[in-house]
Motif scaffolding. Structure first.
Motif, PDB file in Angstrom:
ATOM      1  N   UNK A  21       0.640  -1.173   0.116  1.00 21.03           N
ATOM      2  CA  UNK A  21       0.115   0.001  -0.069  1.00 21.03           C
ATOM      3  C   UNK A  21       0.780   1.274  -0.127  1.00 21.03           C
ATOM      4  N   UNK A  22       2.088   1.089  -0.052  1.00 21.25           N
ATOM      5  CA  UNK A  22       2.983   2.689  -0.049  1.00 21.25           C
ATOM      6  C   UNK A  22       4.417   2.046  -0.808  1.00 21.25           C
ATOM      7  N   UNK A  23       4.983   2.903  -1.380  1.00 22.81           N
ATOM      8  CA  UNK A  23       6.305   2.674  -1.885  1.00 22.81           C
ATOM      9  C   UNK A  23       7.225   3.991  -1.610  1.00 22.81           C
ATOM     10  N   UNK A  24       8.317   4.110  -1.298  1.00 27.07           N
ATOM     11  CA  UNK A  24       9.099   5.118  -1.223  1.00 27.07           C
ATOM     12  C   UNK A  24      10.148   4.827  -2.637  1.00 27.07           C
ATOM     13  N   UNK A  25      10.585   6.082  -3.140  1.00 28.20           N
ATOM     14  CA  UNK A  25      11.310   6.238  -4.277  1.00 28.20           C
ATOM     15  C   UNK A  25      12.258   7.241  -3.932  1.00 28.20           C
ATOM     16  N   UNK A  26      13.435   6.913  -4.322  1.00 25.15           N
ATOM     17  CA  UNK A  26      14.774   7.616  -3.777  1.00 25.15           C
ATOM     18  C   UNK A  26      14.761   8.919  -4.492  1.00 25.15           C
ATOM     19  N   UNK A 147       5.866  14.602  -1.626  1.00 22.14           N
ATOM     20  CA  UNK A 147       7.219  14.968  -1.928  1.00 22.14           C
ATOM     21  C   UNK A 147       7.657  16.213  -0.935  1.00 22.14           C
ATOM     22  N   UNK A 148       8.707  15.718   0.047  1.00 22.85           N
ATOM     23  CA  UNK A 148       9.016  16.828   0.867  1.00 22.85           C
ATOM     24  C   UNK A 148       9.989  17.682   0.314  1.00 22.85           C
ATOM     25  N   UNK A 192       0.117   0.789  16.103  1.00 24.01           N
ATOM     26  CA  UNK A 192       1.118   1.713  15.705  1.00 24.01           C
ATOM     27  C   UNK A 192       2.319   0.857  15.659  1.00 24.01           C
ATOM     28  N   UNK A 193       2.467  -0.281  16.457  1.00 24.88           N
ATOM     29  CA  UNK A 193       3.661  -1.055  16.499  1.00 24.88           C
ATOM     30  C   UNK A 193       3.986  -1.679  15.210  1.00 24.88           C
ATOM     31  N   UNK A 194       2.773  -1.851  14.247  1.00 23.47           N
ATOM     32  CA  UNK A 194       2.749  -2.443  12.824  1.00 23.47           C
ATOM     33  C   UNK A 194       3.575  -1.267  11.954  1.00 23.47           C
ATOM     34  N   UNK A 195       3.790   0.120  12.232  1.00 25.69           N
ATOM     35  CA  UNK A 195       4.052   1.049  11.546  1.00 25.69           C
ATOM     36  C   UNK A 195       5.534   0.902  10.925  1.00 25.69           C
ATOM     37  N   UNK A 196       5.497   1.400   9.552  1.00 27.64           N
ATOM     38  CA  UNK A 196       6.860   1.365   8.917  1.00 27.64           C
ATOM     39  C   UNK A 196       7.152   2.910   8.658  1.00 27.64           C
ATOM     40  N   UNK A 197       8.322   3.222   9.392  1.00 30.47           N
ATOM     41  CA  UNK A 197       8.491   4.929   9.339  1.00 30.47           C
ATOM     42  C   UNK A 197       9.296   5.186   7.859  1.00 30.47           C
ATOM     43  N   UNK A 198       8.991   5.978   7.148  1.00 28.68           N
ATOM     44  CA  UNK A 198       9.473   6.296   5.795  1.00 28.68           C
ATOM     45  C   UNK A 198      10.196   7.693   5.598  1.00 28.68           C
ATOM     46  N   UNK A 205      10.423  10.611  -2.988  1.00 28.06           N
ATOM     47  CA  UNK A 205       8.787  10.969  -2.685  1.00 28.06           C
ATOM     48  C   UNK A 205       8.388   9.622  -2.124  1.00 28.06           C
ATOM     49  N   UNK A 206       7.377   9.630  -1.425  1.00 28.19           N
ATOM     50  CA  UNK A 206       6.618   8.305  -1.160  1.00 28.19           C
ATOM     51  C   UNK A 206       5.170   8.412  -1.487  1.00 28.19           C
ATOM     52  N   UNK A 207       4.847   7.148  -2.328  1.00 29.43           N
ATOM     53  CA  UNK A 207       3.515   6.926  -2.898  1.00 29.43           C
ATOM     54  C   UNK A 207       2.634   6.141  -2.043  1.00 29.43           C
ATOM     55  N   UNK A 208       1.495   6.560  -1.595  1.00 34.66           N
ATOM     56  CA  UNK A 208       0.622   5.901  -0.892  1.00 34.66           C
ATOM     57  C   UNK A 208      -0.739   5.536  -1.425  1.00 34.66           C
ATOM     58  N   UNK A 209      -1.611   4.408  -1.480  1.00 33.43           N
ATOM     59  CA  UNK A 209      -2.791   4.323  -1.800  1.00 33.43           C
ATOM     60  C   UNK A 209      -3.742   5.019  -0.733  1.00 33.43           C
TER      61      UNK A 209
END
Ligand code: NI
Length: 266
Positions: A21-26, A147-148, A192-198, A205-209
Motif C-alpha cells: 500500500x506504499x512505496x518510497x522512491x529515492x 514530496x518533501x 502503531x507497533x506495525x508502522x513502517x517509518x519512511x 517521494x513516497x507514494x501511498x494508496x
C-alpha cells in the motif's frame, strides 16, 4: 528546469506497492527543481493564498481560529502557479502512478495540496486514510505522491504507514479533539507497533494508496518541513449507495453554522 530526468520503477517496486500500500522512491525530481518549487511554496504560504476561498487553512486547529497556525495547508496551488503541472515531479508522478495502479497514464489526472509543518510546533498528523476525507458517493482508485521540500525524518514528521492496510475498508474516523471545526481526522485503534517509518531524502517521494493508514509525527526540529502532495489516479466509480461517513456531514454542518454566524455579524 531539467526536463530530462525520467524515473522508471521496477516490477518488484510495483508488486511491493500493491502488496503493502506504499512505496518510497529515492528520486523523482532534481535538486534544481526542488529549489525552484520552494520559492513558489514560500510565496503561497507567506501570502496565505486563497484564504477567503477556503484554499488556505490550518489543518491542526479550529477553522478560522486567530492564533498561530500549527499545520497550515494550501489546496490546489496549481491554480495560482499552473507551471507546477509542467514539472519533472508532476510528469514522473503521473508515470509512476499509472504503473502502480496498473492503468494507462493517459487516464491519470489530479492535483496537489501543500502541507507545511512549522519547526518546533508543527502539529502531528494522526492516523487516517485519505479516502475518509473524500466524496462518499465515489469509489476512488487513487494514490498520493508525497514530496518533501526539506529532509523528511522521524524528528521532522515524515510519514509512517501500516502495511497492507489498503486492503481493508475505510475505518471509522472522527475529528481531532472531537471538534468538527478541526478538519483533521483520526482513526482510533490503529496498532502503531506495525508502522513502517519512511524518511525521505531531498528529491525523493513516497507514494501511498488512498486506503493506506498513515500518520506523521510532530515537527520536533527547528526547521520547517514543507511537503507538496499530488493526488492522482483514473476517474473513480460512481456509487449507487454512498459510503457512510458521518464525520463529513458533521463538518459540513459545523461550517454552515460558522458561515451563518459570520453573516449575522456582518
Ligand atoms: Ni493523508
Amino acid at each position: 528546469m531539467n526536463q530530462d530526468f525520467e524515473v522508471d520503477i521496477t516490477d518488484e517496486q510495483v508488486v511491493s506497492f500493491q502488496e503493502n500500500g506504499f512505496l518510497s522512491i529515492d528520486r523523482v525530481t532534481t535538486g534544481t527543481e526542488i529549489e525552484w518549487m520552494r520559492g513558489l511554496y514560500d510565496q503561497l504560504f507567506d501570502d496565505r493564498w486563497g484564504e477567503k476561498e477556503g484554499r488556505y487553512f490550518d489543518l491542526g486547529g479550529q477553522r478560522a481560529h486567530t492564533g498561530k497556525d500549527v499545520l497550515p495547508q494550501i489546496l490546489g496551488p496549481e491554480t495560482r502557479f499552473p507551471e507546477l503541472r509542467e514539472t519533472t515531479y508532476f510528469r514522473n508522478a503521473v508515470t509512476i502512478t499509472a504503473r502502480l495502479l496498473d492503468v494507462e497514464s493517459s487516464t491519470v489526472s489530479g492535483g496537489g495540496h501543500m502541507i507545511l509543518k512549522p519547526g518546533g510546533y508543527g502539529r502531528e498528523t494522526p492516523w487516517h486514510q485519505d479516502e475518509a476525507y473524500w466524496n462518499p458517493h465515489e469509489l476512488p482508485n487513487r494514490l498520493s505522491a508525497w514530496l518533501p521540500l526539506d529532509p523528511a525524518t522521524l524528528e521532522s514528521g515524515c510519514l509512517q504507514f501500516i502495511p497492507k492496510s489498503h486492503e481493508g475498508e475505510v475505518v471509522d474516523h472522527r475529528h481531532v479533539d472531537n471538534d468538527p471545526l478541526v478538519h483533521t481526522l483520526v482513526a482510533d485503534h490503529v496498532d502503531s507497533l506495525q508502522a513502517i517509518v519512511c524518511p525521505i531524502p531531498i528529491g525523493g517521494a513516497v507514494f501511498h494508496h488512498c486506503r493506506t493508514l498513515h500518520s506523521a509525527g510532530p515537527n520536533l526540529t527547528n526547521q520547517q518541513r514543507r511537503a507538496y502532495i499530488l493526488v492522482l489516479g483514473p476517474p473513480g466509480q460512481r456509487l449507487e449507495k454512498p459510503f457512510e461517513r458521518p464525520w463529513i456531514e458533521e463538518e459540513q454542518k459545523a461550517l454552515a453554522n460558522l458561515d451563518s454566524l459570520a453573516a449575522s455579524k456582518s
